[in-house]
Design a protein around this motif. Structure first.
Motif: not given
Length: 401
Positions: A42, A228-229, A232-233, A235-236, A242, A245, A348, A352, A360
């Motif tokens: 990562d 890129n986001w 994630k945005y 879902q989180d 999932e 998303a 991105s 982040g 976010y």
């Protein structure tokens, strides 16, 4: 130049845009699989991903020099097969250095391809005397949707990267190479030196090109934020599942396709500046909806509006560069194309970092403001009667369909 030759040139270039959309989507949507195959940590992954746009930007600058000698058609004719083979190379290796080499070659080839492809699009638009640039980018969006779908099939059936990429490359490689035979430029020449003189034309003062460079950067900051986001945005931050998303980016791509499919008609009727202003406002509205969305479906609606708004900005930015520098459009497009990658590199990490340090939701307001700034620069796109060629309202009077 005959109408038939122009139509063939337009069709073959649209196929080239489609092939590149498929190719790029197959790469970016399988990044987790690439990471797993090569054991990329990562911590190291951002360096690998950043290397692609950095090398692409360098290749775009170099392409300006090469095109001055051989013309954009020759560069595109060889860059596109090279991109496809580099994609296959990404799936064929098993050592970290092989991944670095394949991705590096992919980045270099993509920079040359993006620049030369848009050079030809700008010159063909000049020959037509009306807006057709959005149609080429609609082909790219359609290819992106097809590529993402093929990537899903590969992931669903647990195919290796090489097994997933090989049949696609085997089909698209001859299509791209054979189709390149019909590339033509706005001057009507199908040969490699068709626009060499254009790149050697008068200079491109950076102060005049700067507003378009900023617009390009802001548009790609917005685009990279979504790519890129968005998952994630949703879902989180918005509490989506999932499966849910996966929808924002798909909705964004579909609306990008639709916006570009009808965008040329809007430019012809309302003018490029009006269309870009409307796109910027819609894009900013989409980010605002995403930032304040109370739940997942409202967030999806925001990303959908975003796709419609951002869809028109990048193609019209390339077209505006061609109108602004009719005697040096190749050089202008090559330099402008660099800011495609600048925006991608900034977007991105910026979101982040802001998301981790602040929130976010708050991070989504930054691309919102940047996209909205495009309204200020809309005058750089010309009036409704903006000239498409070197000193004539319509360089050609033929009906080319």
């Amino acid at each position: 130049m005959t109408d038939a030759r122009l139509r063939r040139g337009r069709g073959s270039l649209a196929v080239g845009f489609f092939v590149q959309g498929v190719t790029f989507a197959l790469l970016v949507t399988r990044i987790p699989a690439i990471q797993d195959r090569y054991g990329i940590s990562d911590a190291l992954l951002p360096a690998f991903l950043a290397a692609v746009p950095i090398l692409a930007g360098a290749a775009s600058v170099l392409t300006e020099k090469v095109v001055a000698r051989v013309g954009p058609a020759i560069v595109l004719r060889w860059a596109q097969p090279f991109v496809l083979l580099a994609l296959l190379g990404v799936g064929a290796g098993d050592a970290l250095w092989q991944a670095a080499l394949a991705l590096g070659l992919f980045g270099l080839a993509v920079g040359a391809l993006d620049a030369s492809m848009n050079m030809l699009g700008v010159s063909l638009q000049r020959a037509y005397g009306r807006s057709i640039m959005l149609g080429f980018h609609a082909s790219y969006s359609l290819g992106g949707i097809a590529g993402a779908s093929l990537a899903w099939v590969g992931a669903h059936w647990h195919l290796s990267l090489f097994a997933s990429y090989l049949p696609v490359v085997a089909v698209l490689l001859p299509v791209a190479f054979v189709g390149s035979r019909w590339y033509v430029s706005g001057s009507g020449e199908p040969d490699p030196v068709a626009e060499a003189g254009d790149a050697k034309g008068r200079g491109v003062p950076f102060t005049l090109l700067l507003p378009l460079c900023l617009v390009m950067t802001f548009a790609y900051i917005g685009d990279s934020t979504v790519s890129n986001w968005s998952a994630k945005y949703l879902q989180d931050v918005l509490g989506g599942s999932e499966e849910l998303a996966t929808l924002p980016y798909n909705a964004y791509m579909v609306m990008t396709l639709l916006g570009r499919a009808v965008g040329d008609l809007g430019v012809r009727r309302l003018g490029a500046a009006a269309v870009v202003r409307a796109g910027a406002v819609l894009g900013a509205l989409g980010f605002a909806v995403v930032a304040v969305a109370p739940g997942a479906w409202a967030g999806i609606a925001g990303f959908t509006v975003l796709g419609l708004g951002l869809s028109v900005i990048v193609p019209q930015t390339f077209a505006a560069a061609g109108r602004l520098f009719p005697g040096a459009s190749d050089a202008a497009v090559a330099r402008l194309n660099v800011f495609n990658y600048v925006g991608f590199l900034i977007g991105s990490p910026l979101v982040g970092a802001l998301g981790d340090a602040w929130s976010y939701r708050g991070a989504m307001l930054v691309p919102m403001v940047l996209v909205l700034v495009t309204v200020v620069y809309a005058t750089s796109f010309g009036s409704r009667t903006a000239r498409y060629g070197g000193g004539h309202e319509r360089p050609r009077t033929v009906d080319v369909g």
